[in-house]
Structures are given as C-alpha cells and as structure tokens.
Design a protein around this motif. Structure first.
Motif, PDB file in Angstrom:
ATOM      1  N   GLN A   1     -39.789  22.500   5.327  1.00  0.00           N
ATOM      2  CA  GLN A   1     -39.258  23.124   4.119  1.00  0.00           C
ATOM      3  C   GLN A   1     -40.376  23.698   3.267  1.00  0.00           C
ATOM      4  N   THR A   2     -41.494  22.982   3.154  1.00  0.00           N
ATOM      5  CA  THR A   2     -42.620  23.473   2.367  1.00  0.00           C
ATOM      6  C   THR A   2     -43.248  24.702   3.015  1.00  0.00           C
TER       7      THR A   2
ATOM      8  N   SER B   1     -32.625  28.968  -6.132  1.00  0.00           N
ATOM      9  CA  SER B   1     -33.705  29.462  -5.289  1.00  0.00           C
ATOM     10  C   SER B   1     -33.183  30.402  -4.210  1.00  0.00           C
TER      11      SER B   1
ATOM     12  N   ARG C   1     -41.028  27.598   2.346  1.00  0.00           N
ATOM     13  CA  ARG C   1     -41.179  28.068   0.968  1.00  0.00           C
ATOM     14  C   ARG C   1     -42.441  28.911   0.812  1.00  0.00           C
TER      15      ARG C   1
ATOM     16  N   THR D   1     -38.867  26.746  -7.378  1.00  0.00           N
ATOM     17  CA  THR D   1     -39.624  26.073  -6.321  1.00  0.00           C
ATOM     18  C   THR D   1     -40.513  24.987  -6.892  1.00  0.00           C
TER      19      THR D   1
ATOM     20  N   TYR E   1     -31.593  24.291  -5.878  1.00  0.00           N
ATOM     21  CA  TYR E   1     -31.579  24.858  -4.526  1.00  0.00           C
ATOM     22  C   TYR E   1     -30.706  26.106  -4.475  1.00  0.00           C
TER      23      TYR E   1
ATOM     24  N   GLN F   1     -33.795  34.540  -3.907  1.00  0.00           N
ATOM     25  CA  GLN F   1     -34.302  35.113  -2.667  1.00  0.00           C
ATOM     26  C   GLN F   1     -33.435  36.285  -2.218  1.00  0.00           C
TER      27      GLN F   1
ATOM     28  N   LYS G   1     -42.277  33.032  -0.058  1.00  0.00           N
ATOM     29  CA  LYS G   1     -42.793  33.453  -1.366  1.00  0.00           C
ATOM     30  C   LYS G   1     -44.014  34.370  -1.247  1.00  0.00           C
TER      31      LYS G   1
END
Length: 304
Positions: A263-264, A83, A267, A56, A80, A87, A271
C-alpha cells in the motif's frame, strides 16, 4: 519506516510545489478580478493534489490520525474515500487541462475554434460532471474500509495501523475495477487525443515560421518547440505513472500478503505525477521565469 519517510518527504515537497503553482495563478487573477478557464483548471489540479497529499499523510501518520476526534471506522472510510476521489479528479482535471490547451491554441479555421468562447460557460458544468463522476465511482469502496482489529485480520487486508479493507467478492471486485478502469482509460484517451492534436498544430506552426529561425544560431529553443516539449513531458509522464499504478493495483490477491508495504509503495507511485506536474507547469510559465530573474537581480544588487 524507510518507505514512510520517503512518503512524508514526497508529500512535503508535493504540497509545497502545488501551493506555489496555485499562488502563481491565483494572485494575478485577483488583480484582474477574473480567472481564465485554463488558470482555473490549473488551480483545481493544484488543490486536488494538495488534498491528495494531505489525506495520505493523515492515513500513514498515527499521531495525525488520532488527532481527529472521530470514530476510527468513520476516519478510515472518509480518508480512504477522499484519497480515491482525489486520484480520480487528478485524471479528470489533467484531461480537461489538455483539452483546453488544444481549444485555446487551435486556429480560427479549425472546428475546435467554435469552443473558444463557449469554454468559459461550460467549464462549470465540466467540473460538476467531474466531481459527480469521481464521488459516485468511488462510493462503493468506502463500505469495504473498516477500522482494523486483531480479530478480523484473517479476513481483512491491513492498510495501516488503524484501517483495513475487506476482501471483496470476485464479482464485486472485477466490477469495481472495470468501472474505475473504463473511466480512467476514457479520460486518458481523450487527453492523449487532444495532446496529439495540439502537437500537430505546434508542428505545423513551427514549419511555417522555420525560415525565421534559420539564420539564428541561438541555442535557445523557440517557444513552439518549448511548448511541444512541455506537453510531451507532462502527458508522457502521466501515462507512464498511470499504467504503473494500474499494474500494481490490478493484482490485489497476489499482493495482499505484503499488506501495508505494498500500500505504501502504491501511494508513492500514484503520487509521483502529483509531485512532478507542478514543476513541469511552473517551468513552462513565463511569469515564473520573470520572477526568478527579478529575484536574481535583487540578490545581485544586494551583493554589490
């Protein structure tokens, strides 16, 4: 910038917490020259979360992204893809950890007791299955991630300054979400069943020894109750975060106009469990409490 700073702070705290959790399980195992299945699973979970935070950070940091001397298209696909794989492994490993706890604490008369000695032999196969499933289920997504350019901004969803993802065909998109969702829901279901089974065992054990604590006026909760609270907190928090991330990711078309902001946010939400879970596991570990007491005693002796 505010969301990115929050993401960097979350990543720094999460990497630190998971590294401490990893050390608390690896160092004692080096002395015993063996690693128990439960400790191995906790170490695997910590490593998965550390890798998740690192990918990330590389995705959202332009300096770190440019420091990798590869083509932008390859970097976007690899980061990507990793990530998403991490997950998926986080869900799988949490499921295995919950199941191992249920097997370990099950009574000798239970049908799950037969798996106590077999868990050491089957744990390697379980990890091979988890990695194979996570790597294969996310493989198709990597083909839709490309390097971002102003020429394709109308047909692609911008992920960050360098990367974008193409708008999938509706059939492909629904098929991909159906496969990943069925995988995640299956593991979450097994995790909830094993956790409820474990809670039932703890409740029965607490009732059997309740008369031993009836004369005690101590406000300190008994070990069974403390273990029950830890499992409830870990499983409950995981399920809440899982469904929050699922809700955000289920509407790609509606949220696509917001691009990197959404998207942020996703994330950050995805997380949260990786940030909180090591704290929950550390708080329930007696070794951590013993180390903190030793540090406190050493600090007090230095003051006096």
């Amino acid at each position: 910038m505010l969301l990115k700073n929050a993401l960097f702070s979350q990543a720094g705290f999460g990497i630190t917490a998971n590294t401490i959790l990893l050390l608390f399980h690896v160092l004692p195992s080096l002395q015993d020259c063996r690693l128990k299945p439960s400790s191995l699973t906790v170490c695997h979970l910590a490593l998965v979360h550390i890798a998740m935070f690192l990918t990330t950070v590389f995705l959202v940091s332009p300096d770190l992204f440019e420091s990798m001397h590869f083509q932008n298209d390859f970097k976007c696909k690899a980061l990507y893809y990793l990530s998403r794989v991490m997950q998926g492994l986080s869900i799988c490993t949490t499921c295995v950890l919950s199941t191992l706890q249920a097997i370990t604490l099950s009574p000798s008369t239970s049908w799950m007791a037969q798996f106590k000695h077999k868990s050491v032999h089957f744990i390697t196969r379980v990890y091979v299955f988890m990695w194979t499933l996570s790597l294969s289920s996310c493989a198709s997504l990597a083909f839709y991630v490309v390097a971002f350019s102003n020429l394709n901004q109308t047909r692609f969803l911008k992920l960050n300054k360098y990367c974008s993802i193409s708008r999938m065909n509706s059939i492909v998109r629904y098929l991909f979400y159906a496969l990943t969702t069925s995988r995640d829901v299956c593991f979450v279901g097994v995790m909830l069943i094993s956790s409820m089974y474990l809670l039932n065992l703890l409740f029965k054990h607490q009732r059997r020894v309740q008369y031993l604590h009836s004369t005690s006026h101590s406000s300190t909760p008994c070990p069974e109750k403390r273990a029950m609270q830890t499992i409830l907190l870990l499983v409950g928090f995981f399920v809440v975060m899982f469904w929050m991330d699922f809700i955000i990711s289920s509407f790609p078309t509606r949220l696509s106009d917001d691009g990197p902001v959404i998207q942020t946010i996703r994330r950050l939400v995805s997380k949260i469990y990786a940030t909180v879970s090591p704290l929950v596991l550390l708080s329930s570990d007696r070794r951590v409490i013993g180390v903190l007491r030793s540090v406190k005693q050493a600090f007090n002796s230095l003051l006096h």
